[in-house]
Scaffold this motif. Structure first.
Motif, PDB file in Angstrom:
ATOM      1  N   GLU A  37     -42.764 -58.028 -45.576  1.00 19.18           N
ATOM      2  CA  GLU A  37     -42.064 -57.504 -44.410  1.00 19.18           C
ATOM      3  C   GLU A  37     -41.472 -58.638 -43.589  1.00 19.18           C
ATOM      4  O   GLU A  37     -42.039 -59.707 -43.459  1.00 19.18           O
ATOM      5  CB  GLU A  37     -43.018 -56.696 -43.527  1.00 19.18           C
ATOM      6  CG  GLU A  37     -43.757 -55.597 -44.255  1.00 19.18           C
ATOM      7  CD  GLU A  37     -45.212 -55.967 -44.452  1.00 19.18           C
ATOM      8  OE1 GLU A  37     -45.472 -57.149 -44.798  1.00 19.18           O
ATOM      9  OE2 GLU A  37     -46.064 -55.097 -44.240  1.00 19.18           O
ATOM     10  N   ARG A  38     -40.322 -58.331 -43.022  1.00 19.03           N
ATOM     11  CA  ARG A  38     -39.599 -59.338 -42.252  1.00 19.03           C
ATOM     12  C   ARG A  38     -40.301 -59.646 -40.937  1.00 19.03           C
ATOM     13  O   ARG A  38     -40.245 -60.769 -40.447  1.00 19.03           O
ATOM     14  CB  ARG A  38     -38.177 -58.848 -41.986  1.00 19.03           C
ATOM     15  CG  ARG A  38     -37.116 -59.919 -42.191  1.00 19.03           C
ATOM     16  CD  ARG A  38     -35.750 -59.267 -42.313  1.00 19.03           C
ATOM     17  NE  ARG A  38     -35.381 -58.584 -41.069  1.00 19.03           N
ATOM     18  CZ  ARG A  38     -34.845 -59.203 -40.015  1.00 19.03           C
ATOM     19  NH1 ARG A  38     -34.599 -60.485 -40.063  1.00 19.03           N
ATOM     20  NH2 ARG A  38     -34.520 -58.520 -38.938  1.00 19.03           N
ATOM     21  N   TRP A  39     -40.993 -58.638 -40.374  1.00 15.03           N
ATOM     22  CA  TRP A  39     -41.613 -58.891 -39.071  1.00 15.03           C
ATOM     23  C   TRP A  39     -42.707 -59.943 -39.161  1.00 15.03           C
ATOM     24  O   TRP A  39     -42.939 -60.679 -38.208  1.00 15.03           O
ATOM     25  CB  TRP A  39     -42.142 -57.598 -38.441  1.00 15.03           C
ATOM     26  CG  TRP A  39     -43.274 -56.922 -39.166  1.00 15.03           C
ATOM     27  CD1 TRP A  39     -43.180 -55.875 -40.030  1.00 15.03           C
ATOM     28  CD2 TRP A  39     -44.671 -57.231 -39.061  1.00 15.03           C
ATOM     29  NE1 TRP A  39     -44.423 -55.522 -40.482  1.00 15.03           N
ATOM     30  CE2 TRP A  39     -45.352 -56.332 -39.910  1.00 15.03           C
ATOM     31  CE3 TRP A  39     -45.403 -58.179 -38.349  1.00 15.03           C
ATOM     32  CZ2 TRP A  39     -46.738 -56.356 -40.062  1.00 15.03           C
ATOM     33  CZ3 TRP A  39     -46.779 -58.203 -38.507  1.00 15.03           C
ATOM     34  CH2 TRP A  39     -47.440 -57.296 -39.356  1.00 15.03           C
ATOM     35  N   ARG A  40     -43.367 -60.059 -40.355  1.00 16.43           N
ATOM     36  CA  ARG A  40     -44.421 -61.071 -40.508  1.00 16.43           C
ATOM     37  C   ARG A  40     -43.838 -62.468 -40.279  1.00 16.43           C
ATOM     38  O   ARG A  40     -44.411 -63.297 -39.581  1.00 16.43           O
ATOM     39  CB  ARG A  40     -45.021 -61.000 -41.902  1.00 16.43           C
ATOM     40  CG  ARG A  40     -45.983 -59.843 -42.134  1.00 16.43           C
ATOM     41  CD  ARG A  40     -46.645 -59.989 -43.482  1.00 16.43           C
ATOM     42  NE  ARG A  40     -47.683 -61.002 -43.478  1.00 16.43           N
ATOM     43  CZ  ARG A  40     -47.591 -62.194 -44.052  1.00 16.43           C
ATOM     44  NH1 ARG A  40     -46.507 -62.523 -44.711  1.00 16.43           N
ATOM     45  NH2 ARG A  40     -48.580 -63.045 -43.984  1.00 16.43           N
ATOM     46  N   THR A  42     -41.092 -63.287 -38.713  1.00 16.71           N
ATOM     47  CA  THR A  42     -40.662 -63.483 -37.322  1.00 16.71           C
ATOM     48  C   THR A  42     -41.867 -63.782 -36.436  1.00 16.71           C
ATOM     49  O   THR A  42     -41.838 -64.703 -35.629  1.00 16.71           O
ATOM     50  CB  THR A  42     -39.935 -62.229 -36.803  1.00 16.71           C
ATOM     51  OG1 THR A  42     -38.841 -61.954 -37.667  1.00 16.71           O
ATOM     52  CG2 THR A  42     -39.421 -62.453 -35.397  1.00 16.71           C
ATOM     53  N   VAL A  43     -42.934 -62.990 -36.603  1.00 23.70           N
ATOM     54  CA  VAL A  43     -44.113 -63.197 -35.766  1.00 23.70           C
ATOM     55  C   VAL A  43     -44.726 -64.567 -36.022  1.00 23.70           C
ATOM     56  O   VAL A  43     -45.036 -65.320 -35.090  1.00 23.70           O
ATOM     57  CB  VAL A  43     -45.156 -62.074 -36.014  1.00 23.70           C
ATOM     58  CG1 VAL A  43     -46.486 -62.438 -35.378  1.00 23.70           C
ATOM     59  CG2 VAL A  43     -44.650 -60.754 -35.459  1.00 23.70           C
TER      60      VAL A  43
ATOM     61  N   GLU B 207     -44.896 -59.964 -30.000  1.00 23.41           N
ATOM     62  CA  GLU B 207     -45.481 -59.658 -31.311  1.00 23.41           C
ATOM     63  C   GLU B 207     -45.491 -58.170 -31.592  1.00 23.41           C
ATOM     64  O   GLU B 207     -45.060 -57.717 -32.650  1.00 23.41           O
ATOM     65  CB  GLU B 207     -46.925 -60.165 -31.360  1.00 23.41           C
ATOM     66  CG  GLU B 207     -47.046 -61.515 -31.995  1.00 23.41           C
ATOM     67  CD  GLU B 207     -48.474 -61.790 -32.451  1.00 23.41           C
ATOM     68  OE1 GLU B 207     -49.004 -62.798 -32.009  1.00 23.41           O
ATOM     69  OE2 GLU B 207     -49.034 -61.025 -33.241  1.00 23.41           O
ATOM     70  N   VAL B 210     -41.914 -56.838 -32.199  1.00 21.61           N
ATOM     71  CA  VAL B 210     -41.337 -57.161 -33.500  1.00 21.61           C
ATOM     72  C   VAL B 210     -42.040 -56.384 -34.604  1.00 21.61           C
ATOM     73  O   VAL B 210     -41.411 -55.876 -35.532  1.00 21.61           O
ATOM     74  CB  VAL B 210     -41.442 -58.685 -33.749  1.00 21.61           C
ATOM     75  CG1 VAL B 210     -41.122 -59.020 -35.191  1.00 21.61           C
ATOM     76  CG2 VAL B 210     -40.509 -59.432 -32.809  1.00 21.61           C
ATOM     77  N   ARG B 211     -43.374 -56.267 -34.479  1.00 20.54           N
ATOM     78  CA  ARG B 211     -44.164 -55.604 -35.512  1.00 20.54           C
ATOM     79  C   ARG B 211     -43.784 -54.133 -35.668  1.00 20.54           C
ATOM     80  O   ARG B 211     -43.808 -53.580 -36.753  1.00 20.54           O
ATOM     81  CB  ARG B 211     -45.643 -55.748 -35.172  1.00 20.54           C
ATOM     82  CG  ARG B 211     -46.521 -55.877 -36.379  1.00 20.54           C
ATOM     83  CD  ARG B 211     -47.919 -56.234 -35.964  1.00 20.54           C
ATOM     84  NE  ARG B 211     -48.430 -55.289 -34.998  1.00 20.54           N
ATOM     85  CZ  ARG B 211     -49.111 -55.628 -33.903  1.00 20.54           C
ATOM     86  NH1 ARG B 211     -49.343 -56.882 -33.648  1.00 20.54           N
ATOM     87  NH2 ARG B 211     -49.545 -54.718 -33.082  1.00 20.54           N
ATOM     88  N   GLU B 213     -40.970 -52.832 -35.429  1.00 18.52           N
ATOM     89  CA  GLU B 213     -39.646 -52.690 -36.031  1.00 18.52           C
ATOM     90  C   GLU B 213     -38.845 -51.515 -35.489  1.00 18.52           C
ATOM     91  O   GLU B 213     -38.479 -50.601 -36.242  1.00 18.52           O
ATOM     92  CB  GLU B 213     -39.786 -52.561 -37.553  1.00 18.52           C
ATOM     93  CG  GLU B 213     -40.613 -53.665 -38.149  1.00 18.52           C
ATOM     94  CD  GLU B 213     -40.005 -54.254 -39.404  1.00 18.52           C
ATOM     95  OE1 GLU B 213     -40.151 -53.624 -40.446  1.00 18.52           O
ATOM     96  OE2 GLU B 213     -39.361 -55.322 -39.320  1.00 18.52           O
ATOM     97  N   HIS B 242     -34.276 -61.555 -34.981  1.00 21.59           N
ATOM     98  CA  HIS B 242     -34.893 -60.480 -35.761  1.00 21.59           C
ATOM     99  C   HIS B 242     -34.033 -59.228 -35.778  1.00 21.59           C
ATOM    100  O   HIS B 242     -33.994 -58.506 -36.766  1.00 21.59           O
ATOM    101  CB  HIS B 242     -36.277 -60.168 -35.202  1.00 21.59           C
ATOM    102  CG  HIS B 242     -37.086 -59.275 -36.089  1.00 21.59           C
ATOM    103  ND1 HIS B 242     -37.705 -59.742 -37.217  1.00 21.59           N
ATOM    104  CD2 HIS B 242     -37.344 -57.960 -36.039  1.00 21.59           C
ATOM    105  CE1 HIS B 242     -38.325 -58.741 -37.819  1.00 21.59           C
ATOM    106  NE2 HIS B 242     -38.125 -57.641 -37.117  1.00 21.59           N
TER     107      HIS B 242
END
Lengths: 323, 277
Positions: A37-40, A42-43, B207, B210-211, B213, B242
């Motif tokens: 996943e892309r959010w990983r 980014t985080v 966090e 972003v998580r 989405e 993002h």
């Protein structure tokens, strides 16, 4: 213990702590695995990495500056936040940020911090010199902190910022929340350059611990070296505070904790204090995220909880010795 | 010349018999009552507005304020104007309300609605209070119509409701029982913060944001462009990198500051955005 062994050990601890800090957050993430996943990403790399990098840099700067100031002023209670250097740096940054000057050039925010810090280091040196009593330095620092704290509140009030109240707390207690790689980039170079300048002064501080005359007879130009230390501390602390606020007590606690490991020569203490400061802030920043409710606690709360009692302990020990 | 009656009313009110004096002269201490006053009442009857009313960042009628004197909720600004009616909101400073009442002023503390529910009744009651019943009915009818239209269009659009989040300085985000939640729901979005079970306003970390989405990120306050640490979070590279540019919009605070005409406007904008994607 040999200094190199201590350094190697601290470096390992710092590495482990940093990895742990990357992994730890609202959810656990493995920083060594690549995720789908892309959010990983980014985080991990946009949100957590800048925090860890800043904690390492700022912690290193504060630990190092504490050790250097304690050596230069030959005063066991010297620390950038206690003598008022950090608060003045915060004032400089506050003036630049809220007047809109920060957008003039990429370096204007750290520059503001450095100017504020520079002014106060010179002030402290003039007030306390190298022969002042332990307590006159602390009292001068108290006055500077109170005065500058009021100026920060005043500037924020004049700026009529809707978030003035919480921002006053940020500047007085410090935090790494919501920092980005941009902050690392604008302040990092000045933190590194200032720290390198301080580190070159190790031998002078060693000589100085034997007395000013001895240092001079050993061939050190006191005028020159003093300015190198003072300038290095001002630049590194000023840049650090401009992106993290005023995180207290690191420079006080760390050198005292590590002195038993490396002995009393300031030179050895400089490097290990930098590493120790970095470890302390990486761990403290993790703790702050772990124990916070919905609104994140400021980092300076943790360091003051550790540093405050420690400060009292050192004062009591100092009173019973010859100081 | 347009301002002459206002000036006369303001300066000579005590000296003028019947005619102008018979008209109720009103002061307001609250942005939302300021805006309704400007909407419903001829300006010569307004003797003072809160200073927020003239701030274009917050007030969509800032350019209509003109030379109406501004107040900072201080009794000494209000008393010399001798208004017949002082309007305050439920969050106005209780001390100034008490003081004005003790000085024999009629002060009405209004429960300014914080969500769309009660908007209609509030506008009608307000019209009654300031002697502008007709204008209030017109405004209420117009808003009813526009909001019903958004609701109908949104239902006709169908499809899966996109996930939206409103993000302000310091990570503050509106959850359930807020105007923004109503507007998002009306335009056919799911509100992330409400789904996280946050009632009223709460904070979201970068966090968490972003998580989750979200499909749409509504940045609040960016138009103010004020320099502060609180605003730095809104410009965090994690957000800018993002989310694709068309996933991020910014609603000016003047659209969401008060329940009223701007609420319909905001709902329409949110709906248009859904149609566009």
């Amino acid at each position: 213990m040999k200094t190199t062994a201590v350094m190697a050990m601290l470096l390992l601890v710092l590495l482990a702590a940093s990895l742990l800090a990357l992994a730890h957050g609202e959810v656990w993430l493995n920083p060594l695995a690549t995720g789908e996943e892309r959010w990983r990403d980014t985080v991990l790399w946009e949100i957590r990495l800048p925090r860890v990098m800043l904690a390492i840099l700022v912690g290193g700067v504060l630990g190092l500056s504490g050790a250097a100031l304690q050596g230069l002023l030959r005063n066991p209670l010297a620390d950038p936040s206690i003598v008022g250097v950090s608060a003045c740096a915060a004032l400089g940054a506050v003036i630049v940020l809220y007047s809109g000057l920060a957008s003039l050039a990429w370096f204007s925010l750290p520059l503001g911090g450095m100017l504020g810090a520079g002014l106060s280091v010179v002030l402290v040196y003039l007030l306390a010199g190298s022969r002042s009593s332990v307590f006159s330095l602390i009292l001068a620092g108290m006055a500077v902190n109170a005065f500058v704290g009021a100026l920060i509140a005043l500037v924020l009030n004049v700026a009529s910022n809707p978030f003035a109240m919480s921002e006053i707390v940020y500047w007085l207690l410090g935090s790494f929340a919501n920092r980005s790689l941009q902050d690392v980039m604008i302040a990092g170079p000045f933190m590194l350059a200032g720290s390198l300048a301080v580190l070159t002064a190790g031998r002078y501080l060693d000589a100085l611990s034997l007395g000013e005359e001895t240092a001079t007879t050993l061939g050190f130009d006191p005028q020159r070296w003093r300015w190198i230390v003072v300038g290095g501390v001002a630049a590194s602390v000023g840049a650090a505070v401009s992106v993290s606020g005023n995180i207290g007590f690191v420079g006080l606690v760390v050198p005292h904790l590590l002195r038993p490991l490396v002995g009393h020569e300031p030179r050895r203490l400089l490097w290990v204090s930098a590493l120790g400061g970095a470890i302390l802030l990486v761990l403290a920043d993790m703790l702050v995220q772990a124990i916070s409710g919905r609104v994140e606690l400021k980092l300076g709360v943790i360091t003051a909880l550790i540093g405050g009692p420690f400060f009292l302990y050192i004062i009591m020990r100092t009173r019973s010795s010859e100081w | 010349m347009r301002y002459l009656p206002g000036l006369l009313a303001c300066c000579l009110a005590t000296g003028i018999a019947s005619g102008v004096a018979a008209q109720q002269r009103i002061a307001s201490l609250n942005l939302c009552t300021d805006l309704l006053l400007l909407e419903l009442v001829p300006r010569e009857r307004i003797v003072s507005l809160s200073y927020w009313a003239a701030d274009p960042d917050l007030s969509y009628l800032a350019d209509r304020v003109g030379d109406i004197p501004l107040n900072h909720s201080l009794a000494e600004e209000i008393v010399p104007m001798q208004p017949d009616l002082v309007l305050a909101g439920q969050f106005s400073d209780i001390k100034v309300v008490d003081l004005l009442r003790r000085l024999d002023h009629r002060v009405e503390v209004l429960d300014v609605p914080l969500t769309l529910e009660g908007m209609r009744e509030h506008i009608l009651a307000f019209g009654e209070l300031v002697d502008a019943r007709e204008q209030a009915e017109l405004l209420a009818a117009e808003l009813d119509r526009r909001i019903a239209q958004v609701s109908a269009d949104s239902r006709r659009l169908g499809g899966e409701a996109p996930l939206a989040v409103v993000y302000g300085p310091q990570g503050v985000s509106p959850g359930r029982d807020t105007l923004m939640d109503d507007l998002l729901t009306l335009a056919g979005y799911r509100n992330l913060t409400a789904e996280l079970d946050i009632v009223s306003y709460g904070t979201l970390s970068l966090e968490a944001l972003v998580r989750a989405e979200p499909d749409l990120l509504v940045l609040d306050d960016l138009s103010l462009n004020r320099d502060s640490v609180a605003h730095q979070a809104l410009r965090h590279p994690a957000l800018l990198r993002h989310f694709a540019p068309d996933q991020v919009i910014s609603l000016p605070p003047s659209l969401t500051a008060c329940v009223g005409r701007t609420s319909a406007e905001a709902a329409e904008q949110l709906l248009t955005l859904r149609v566009g994607r």
